[in-house]
Design a protein around this motif. Structure first.
Motif, PDB file in Angstrom:
ATOM      1  N   VAL A 426       0.832  -1.207   0.000  1.00 14.03           N
ATOM      2  CA  VAL A 426       0.000   0.000   0.000  1.00 14.03           C
ATOM      3  C   VAL A 426       0.865   1.256   0.000  1.00 14.03           C
ATOM      4  O   VAL A 426       1.899   1.321   0.670  1.00 14.03           O
ATOM      5  N   HIS A 427       0.399   2.238  -0.762  1.00 14.08           N
ATOM      6  CA  HIS A 427       1.016   3.568  -0.740  1.00 14.08           C
ATOM      7  C   HIS A 427       0.352   4.378   0.352  1.00 14.08           C
ATOM      8  O   HIS A 427      -0.859   4.305   0.539  1.00 14.08           O
ATOM      9  N   GLY A 428       1.147   5.219   1.021  1.00 12.90           N
ATOM     10  CA  GLY A 428       0.605   6.053   2.089  1.00 12.90           C
ATOM     11  C   GLY A 428       0.922   5.442   3.431  1.00 12.90           C
ATOM     12  O   GLY A 428       0.352   4.409   3.799  1.00 12.90           O
ATOM     13  N   VAL A 429       1.838   6.090   4.145  1.00  7.57           N
ATOM     14  CA  VAL A 429       2.344   5.507   5.399  1.00  7.57           C
ATOM     15  C   VAL A 429       2.288   6.556   6.513  1.00  7.57           C
ATOM     16  O   VAL A 429       2.787   7.671   6.334  1.00  7.57           O
ATOM     17  N   PRO A 430       1.699   6.197   7.658  1.00 12.85           N
ATOM     18  CA  PRO A 430       1.735   7.100   8.802  1.00 12.85           C
ATOM     19  C   PRO A 430       3.115   7.028   9.450  1.00 12.85           C
ATOM     20  O   PRO A 430       3.463   6.003  10.036  1.00 12.85           O
ATOM     21  N   GLU A 431       3.904   8.088   9.316  1.00 12.36           N
ATOM     22  CA  GLU A 431       5.265   8.016   9.878  1.00 12.36           C
ATOM     23  C   GLU A 431       5.289   8.373  11.360  1.00 12.36           C
ATOM     24  O   GLU A 431       6.050   7.795  12.128  1.00 12.36           O
ATOM     25  N   THR A 432       4.478   9.356  11.726  1.00 16.87           N
ATOM     26  CA  THR A 432       4.417   9.754  13.139  1.00 16.87           C
ATOM     27  C   THR A 432       2.954   9.943  13.510  1.00 16.87           C
ATOM     28  O   THR A 432       2.201  10.578  12.767  1.00 16.87           O
ATOM     29  N   THR A 433       2.560   9.369  14.631  1.00 19.79           N
ATOM     30  CA  THR A 433       1.195   9.570  15.128  1.00 19.79           C
ATOM     31  C   THR A 433       1.273  10.278  16.474  1.00 19.79           C
ATOM     32  O   THR A 433       2.034   9.865  17.359  1.00 19.79           O
ATOM     33  N   ILE A 434       0.481  11.326  16.586  1.00 16.58           N
ATOM     34  CA  ILE A 434       0.480  12.145  17.802  1.00 16.58           C
ATOM     35  C   ILE A 434      -0.923  12.081  18.400  1.00 16.58           C
ATOM     36  O   ILE A 434      -1.913  12.370  17.720  1.00 16.58           O
ATOM     37  N   SER A 435      -0.989  11.654  19.649  1.00 17.98           N
ATOM     38  CA  SER A 435      -2.275  11.544  20.329  1.00 17.98           C
ATOM     39  C   SER A 435      -2.325  12.578  21.442  1.00 17.98           C
ATOM     40  O   SER A 435      -1.554  12.498  22.401  1.00 17.98           O
ATOM     41  N   ARG A 436      -3.215  13.545  21.304  1.00 20.41           N
ATOM     42  CA  ARG A 436      -3.312  14.676  22.246  1.00 20.41           C
ATOM     43  C   ARG A 436      -1.932  15.204  22.645  1.00 20.41           C
ATOM     44  O   ARG A 436      -1.599  15.343  23.801  1.00 20.41           O
ATOM     45  N   GLY A 437      -1.123  15.447  21.621  1.00 17.20           N
ATOM     46  CA  GLY A 437       0.168  16.125  21.824  1.00 17.20           C
ATOM     47  C   GLY A 437       1.322  15.202  22.155  1.00 17.20           C
ATOM     48  O   GLY A 437       2.468  15.637  22.213  1.00 17.20           O
ATOM     49  N   ARG A 438       1.046  13.894  22.363  1.00 19.46           N
ATOM     50  CA  ARG A 438       2.144  12.968  22.677  1.00 19.46           C
ATOM     51  C   ARG A 438       2.431  12.092  21.468  1.00 19.46           C
ATOM     52  O   ARG A 438       1.502  11.536  20.859  1.00 19.46           O
ATOM     53  N   ILE A 439       3.713  11.941  21.143  1.00 17.68           N
ATOM     54  CA  ILE A 439       4.064  11.044  20.040  1.00 17.68           C
ATOM     55  C   ILE A 439       3.881   9.607  20.520  1.00 17.68           C
ATOM     56  O   ILE A 439       4.475   9.192  21.521  1.00 17.68           O
TER      57      ILE A 439
END
Ligand code: URP
Ligand code: ZN
Ligand code: ZN
Ligand code: ZN
Length: 497
Positions: A426-439
């Motif tokens: 698949v194309h399209g990759v979440p590199e960084t996810t931030i949840s309410r300001g926290r990585i």
């Protein structure tokens, strides 16, 4: 808790622009073209990346007790899989057993979820039986203390979760009164039960029986019926897991007549099809067993994506409800005993990007709409969620549109030993996810804390759901004609022959 996201392109459902994003204490506090890093802030470089609202998956079943088993992804593993895939909020279902009170079931779900979730979550509630007591408990749980604003009715799973049409109708009248959204699992459960018996008697015991017991027209018929009853109850309706063209057509038909009805295709239905049920390896076929089944028409996944593009379907979910190989094998002699459910929460964002944006069917703004913003609007937590804006929660994903990944059980974060998208690039990759300001996800690694997610109470009366209901109600008032009492004429008083 203080972050500066630099040089990215912000994508909301209606606009894209280059800007920096400053995050303090879990909230977005500034969006400007060039923000200098304040001392002590962690800087995330988003050059050549998109900065999108975290995905919202409005349909999951973490650790659901179902068909004698408990779904393997619990609220910990399930939300970890979510953030690894770029989803920062799930809406799970409280499902009371038949006859059980709503408040008891609600407490159980909160007890399971609160200590385990690694990202924010909300709850929807299923109505599996009907009584005056259930109606009054619906009123209680729509209060601020409970935060429920939608109720789901099953028209399938006879004897387990299924409600009768009159119960569904009364439930929708109550939803309309409370300004809560009705949701429906639309399949004709009574006919399915008959067909299961017929197929088993005919010696069809394998997973191919699952799809044959639930032909697409049984989904289309129930979807049309559900929409019709919702119109009569003047209640907005949300059809979960739209798996077939016929079901989607039923939704479009009612939309064209002014009904407020939303259709939710899921990752599985957008990227796989029902040919797997005929696979010669029993376990391979069993892995795909879910209800309604994946469409046997190979053109359905693309058609569902086209309908998302055209606005005839409205948002995406997953119905994530995972059972491992050992659990699936409980149905080895009888397909009706294979626990129903598949994965999706980790791969939905990439699958929708790949099949939608990369395939040239939807643009990045529509991608944000169908993976996040529409859910936030429908479930009434917008713009707290579903938008990159000052004041919104810092649920943010740094998205690499050009990167690819290959989906595999060996690298996924689900608690099961297979993945229905195995081997798919698949194309399209979440590199960084931030949840309410926290990585919580970066460099291919989780940085989660169990219980760090919050419960998001969802208030009734969402604007996108209820704004047209009152005017429509005026057109539906009972009509009574004032007349003089009827007096028979002498000619009519002919004695019986
Ligand atoms: O097969 C499915 N869909 N399992 C989860 C329960 C439901 O119907 O949503
Ligand atoms: Zn369902
Ligand atoms: Zn479901
Ligand atoms: Zn963990």
């Amino acid at each position: 808790m203080s972050l500066l996201i630099k040089n990215g392109t912000i994508v909301n459902d209606d606009v894209m622009f280059k800007s920096d994003v400053l995050v303090v204490d879990g909230k977005i506090v500034e969006i400007s073209p060039s923000i200098n890093p304040p001392a002590g802030f962690e800087v995330v470089d988003a050059t050549d990346r998109l900065v999108i609202p975290g995905g919202i998956d409005p349909h999951t079943h973490m650790q659901l007790p179902f068909m004698g088993e408990v779904a393997k992804d619990d609220f910990h593993r399930g939300t970890e899989a979510a953030v690894a895939g770029g989803t920062t909020m799930i809406i799970d279902f409280v499902i009371p057993t038949k006859g059980e009170g709503l408040l008891t079931a609600y407490d159980r779900w909160r007890g399971w979820a609160d200590p385990k979730v690694v990202c924010d979550y909300g709850l929807s509630m299923a109505i599996t039986s009907w009584s005056p007591q259930i109606a009054s408990e619906m009123e209680i749980v729509t209060g601020q203390a409970y935060g429920i604003n939608s109720f789901k009715f099953f028209l399938a799973y006879a004897g387990v979760f299924m409600v009768r049409d009159e119960e569904f109708y009364q439930g929708m009248l109550q939803c309309a009164k409370l300004r809560a959204l009705a949701r429906v699992h639309a399949e004709n459960g009574a006919v399915i039960a008959e067909r299961c018996n017929h197929l088993l008697t005919a010696g069809v015991t394998g997973p191919e029986g699952h799809t044959q017991s639930r032909p697409e027209e049984l989904e289309a018929e129930a979807t049309f019926r559900a929409c019709t009853m919702a119109s009569q109850a003047n209640c907005p309706l949300y059809v979960v897991h739209v798996m077939s063209k016929g079901a989607a057509a039923a939704i479009a038909h009612h939309r064209k007549r002014g009904a407020v009805v939303f259709g939710e295709p899921i990752a599985a239905g957008l990227a796989t099809d029902g040919s797997h049920y005929y696979h010669e390896d029993w376990l391979h076929a069993a892995r795909y067993v879910m209800s309604p089944p994946l469409s046997r028409d190979p053109s359905t996944p693309n058609a569902l994506m086209n309908l998302l593009a055209a606005g005839e379907l409205h948002l995406t979910a997953t119905d994530n409800c995972t059972f491992d190989c050992q659990q699936k094998s409980l149905g080895k002699d009888d397909f009706t005993k294979i626990p129903n459910g598949v994965n999706g929460v980790e791969d939905r964002m990439s699958v929708v990007w790949d099949r939608g944006v990369h395939a040239g069917i939807i643009d990045p703004m529509r991608f944000v709409a169908v993976t996040s913003t529409m859910a936030a609007k429908i479930f009434n937590c917008y713009p707290q969620k579903g938008r990159i804006a000052v004041g919104s929660d810092a649920d943010i994903v740094i998205w690499n549109a050009n990167a690819t990944r290959t989906i595999s059980k060996d690298t996924h974060h689900h608690a099961v030993d297979f993945n229905i998208f195995e081997g798919m690039q698949v194309h399209g990759v979440p590199e960084t996810t931030i949840s309410r300001g926290r990585i919580v996800w970066a460099d291919g690694k989780l940085r989660t804390v169990q219980g760090a997610g919050r419960f998001i109470p969802l208030a009734p009366d969402s604007q996108i759901v209820f704004s047209s209901v009152d005017n429509r109600k005026k057109t539906m008032e009972p009509v009574r004609i004032e007349r003089a009492p009827y007096v028979p004429t002498p000619q009519e008083e002919i004695p019986d022959a």
